[in-house]
Enzyme design. Structure first.
Site, short mmCIF file in Angstrom:
data_model
loop_
_atom_site.label_atom_id
_atom_site.label_comp_id
_atom_site.label_asym_id
_atom_site.label_seq_id
_atom_site.Cartn_x
_atom_site.Cartn_y
_atom_site.Cartn_z
N SER A 273 15.25 57.59 40.93
CA SER A 273 15.03 58.26 39.65
C SER A 273 15.97 57.69 38.60
CB SER A 273 15.27 59.76 39.79
OG SER A 273 16.66 60.00 39.85
N LYS A 274 15.83 58.21 37.38
CA LYS A 274 16.65 57.73 36.27
C LYS A 274 18.14 57.79 36.59
CE LYS A 274 14.01 58.04 32.09
NZ LYS A 274 13.29 59.12 31.49
N ARG A 275 18.51 58.76 37.41
CA ARG A 275 19.93 58.91 37.74
C ARG A 275 20.49 57.67 38.46
NH1 ARG A 275 19.94 63.61 41.06
NH2 ARG A 275 17.84 63.90 40.31
N ASP A 276 19.58 56.90 39.08
CA ASP A 276 20.03 55.71 39.80
C ASP A 276 20.14 54.49 38.88
OD1 ASP A 276 19.90 57.00 42.42
OD2 ASP A 276 17.75 57.06 42.02
N GLY A 277 20.05 54.71 37.58
CA GLY A 277 20.12 53.59 36.64
C GLY A 277 18.74 53.35 36.06
#
Ligand code: GLU
Length: 499
Positions: A273-277
């Site tokens: 997800s976005k949290r992973d970059g």
């Protein structure tokens, strides 16, 4: 002529991401390998979740990645960045090509209605008038009994007359009557045989009360009418495939061959997800990853060449593509590996190409083409993405304020540092402008530094860059040019005088 026709069918509900590109790449490679057709269809039946820029963004991402579309939604006249446009306006600017159009589902409502009517006539589909609250209660009843929640078919018990009269007065959906016994199975190209007991299937809604088909219905009608031979899509659709097969069966149509691709996981095994970059292709592009790097990276996420080769161009990938080599295990997104590919492909670029590609990232600093080319030469081996071109080179444009302490190398007395700076100043002043090359600078300054590299090169580098971290002193001097280098070294010398 090959009969292979594959498609991607994105829903315009967000930006095109790594997973979407991976699905597109798999379909594209298979189409090219089999000399078939790669088609793009837009699945916009969920009108509540539309994101206007999604289609132009998808098309720009595919174009950037080099995946040429043969049929369907092939281009958009408007720029993705024009955020003032709404979805209807964007749709008007979409270019479609092919004999099986329109290729945007919201433009095919008449077709779905016709096919839904056919199932209704054959009594394979039935109208359902149940409201959300009733369905909710039904769900709870099933769950309470420890059963998987299903529609209880209460509307199937209505008389023909009642159905007829309610259909003109009330909103309703159409449901497919699924068999209550037996099994539905298919052979997945990647996972082998998949089978499900029909009694576990809910009667899927095929037409919604707003006159739009559901994804399940539209996907089947379109894949059939568009003569799709193979469907490669994400594994999240596996559980929907039996429903789709029952719709094919209801019409007496031959289904395509299915292959469900594994999803990309993050490094911890969770959903990427976005949290992973970065996950959107627009993001990767903006950072300055080369398409070659992204394509090579994602190709190896789902596919295994069965030897230790790692570098593949798009045409090599086409040659090598084999559905038997598609992985069953979900791959993990590895940023370090992506950076490795990024660095490799940037390293392969000629200086001309690299300068051209990097110029937009230097836009705020300079438009001097000669300087851009020099910066590209200095930075090439340090870059993973084009955006790295600006790393540690702001000193070229402005000498930062620095403390004279920074000029001192370890415990070398300041007097020695000052003398060394003066010697390097002389060397640099004596070089003819026509000889002011990187290799010459390196040769001359290394000779004078001799054994005492630290006490010569450290203060010189700080004098030129004003920073603790920068390219080598030769590179700094070369980037700055002779006169500016002289000016900065003189300034450093004067700083030491004030000790
Ligand atoms: N519209 C679906 C999606 O956005 C397509 C699924 C399929 O390929 O059948 O992923």
């Amino acid at each position: 002529m090959s009969t292979v026709r594959v498609r991607i069918a994105p829903s315009p509900t967000g930006l095109f991401h790594l997973g979407s590109l991976r699905t597109a790449l798999t379909n594209y490679l298979f189409a090219r390998k089999e000399k078939g057709v790669f088609l793009v269809r837009v699945e916009d039946t969920d009108q509540n979740r539309l994101v206007p820029e999604a289609i132009p963004d998808m098309l720009a991402s595919l174009k950037w990645a080099g995946l040429e579309i043969n049929e369907g939604v092939i281009d958009c006249r408007k720029n993705v960045n024009d955020s003032s446009l709404n979805y209807t306006e964007i749709k008007k600017n979409i270019i479609q090509k092919g004999n099986f159009g329109p290729y945007i589902q919201s433009e095919r409502l008449e077709i779905y209605r016709r096919y839904a009517d056919e199932l209704l006539r054959k009594k394979i589909a039935y109208p359902c008038f149940c409201r959300c609250e009733e369905l909710d209660k039904m769900r709870k009843r099933f769950l309470k009994k420890g059963l998987p929640p299903k529609y209880d078919r209460s509307c199937l018990k209505l008389s023909d007359a009642e159905v007829k009269s309610r259909m003109v007065k009330e909103p309703f959906v159409l449901r497919l009557k699924t068999p209550l016994s037996g099994k539905t199975s298919f052979v997945d190209l990647i996972r082998g045989k998949i089978e499900i007991e029909n009694e576990l299937l809910d009667d899927p809604i095929i037409m919604k009360s707003d006159g739009f088909p559901t994804y399940h219905f539209a996907v089947v009608v379109d894949d059939h009418l568009m003569k799709i031979s193979h469907v490669f899509r994400g594994e999240e659709w596996i559980s929907s495939t039996p429903k789709h097969l029952l719709i094919y069966k209801a019409f007496g149509w031959k289904p395509p061959v299915f292959g469900h691709l594994t999803n990309i996981l993050n490094m911890h095994g969770g959903k990427l997800s976005k949290r992973d970059g970065s996950v959107s292709i627009a993001d990767f592009r903006q950072k300055g990853f080369l398409p070659e790097a992204i394509i090579n990276f994602i190709a190896l996420l789902g596919w295994n060449p069965k030897d230790n080769r790692e570098l593949f161009s798009l045409s090599e990938l086409i040659k090598e593509f084999d559905t038997k080599k598609l992985n069953k295990a979900a791959p993990r997104f590895d940023q370090q590996r992506l950076d490795w590919f990024g660095k490799y492909y940037l390293g392969q670029k000629s200086l001309e190409e690299l300068s051209f590609l990097s110029a937009p990232y230097l836009q705020k600093l300079t438009d001097d083409q000669t300087l851009i080319k020099k910066i590209a030469q200095v930075q090439q081996s340090r870059m993973h993405v084009l955006g790295d071109i600006t790393q540690d080179i702001d000193f070229v444009f402005k000498l930062p304020n620095y403390s004279s302490d920074l000029l001192i190398w370890k415990d070398t007395p300041s007097q020695i540092i000052k003398e060394n700076l003066r010697s390097t100043l002389k060397i640099i002043s004596d070089i003819k402008l026509s000889d002011f090359s990187l290799s010459n600078l390196e040769k001359l300054l290394m000779t004078i530094a001799g054994e005492n590299r630290g006490s010569f090169l450290w203060p010189l580098r700080v004098a030129l860059s004003g920073k603790q971290k920068s390219p080598s002193p030769f590179e700094c001097a070369w980037l700055l040019g002779r006169d500016e280098s002289i000016r900065r070294i003189e300034k450093a010398v004067s700083k030491i005088s004030n000790f």
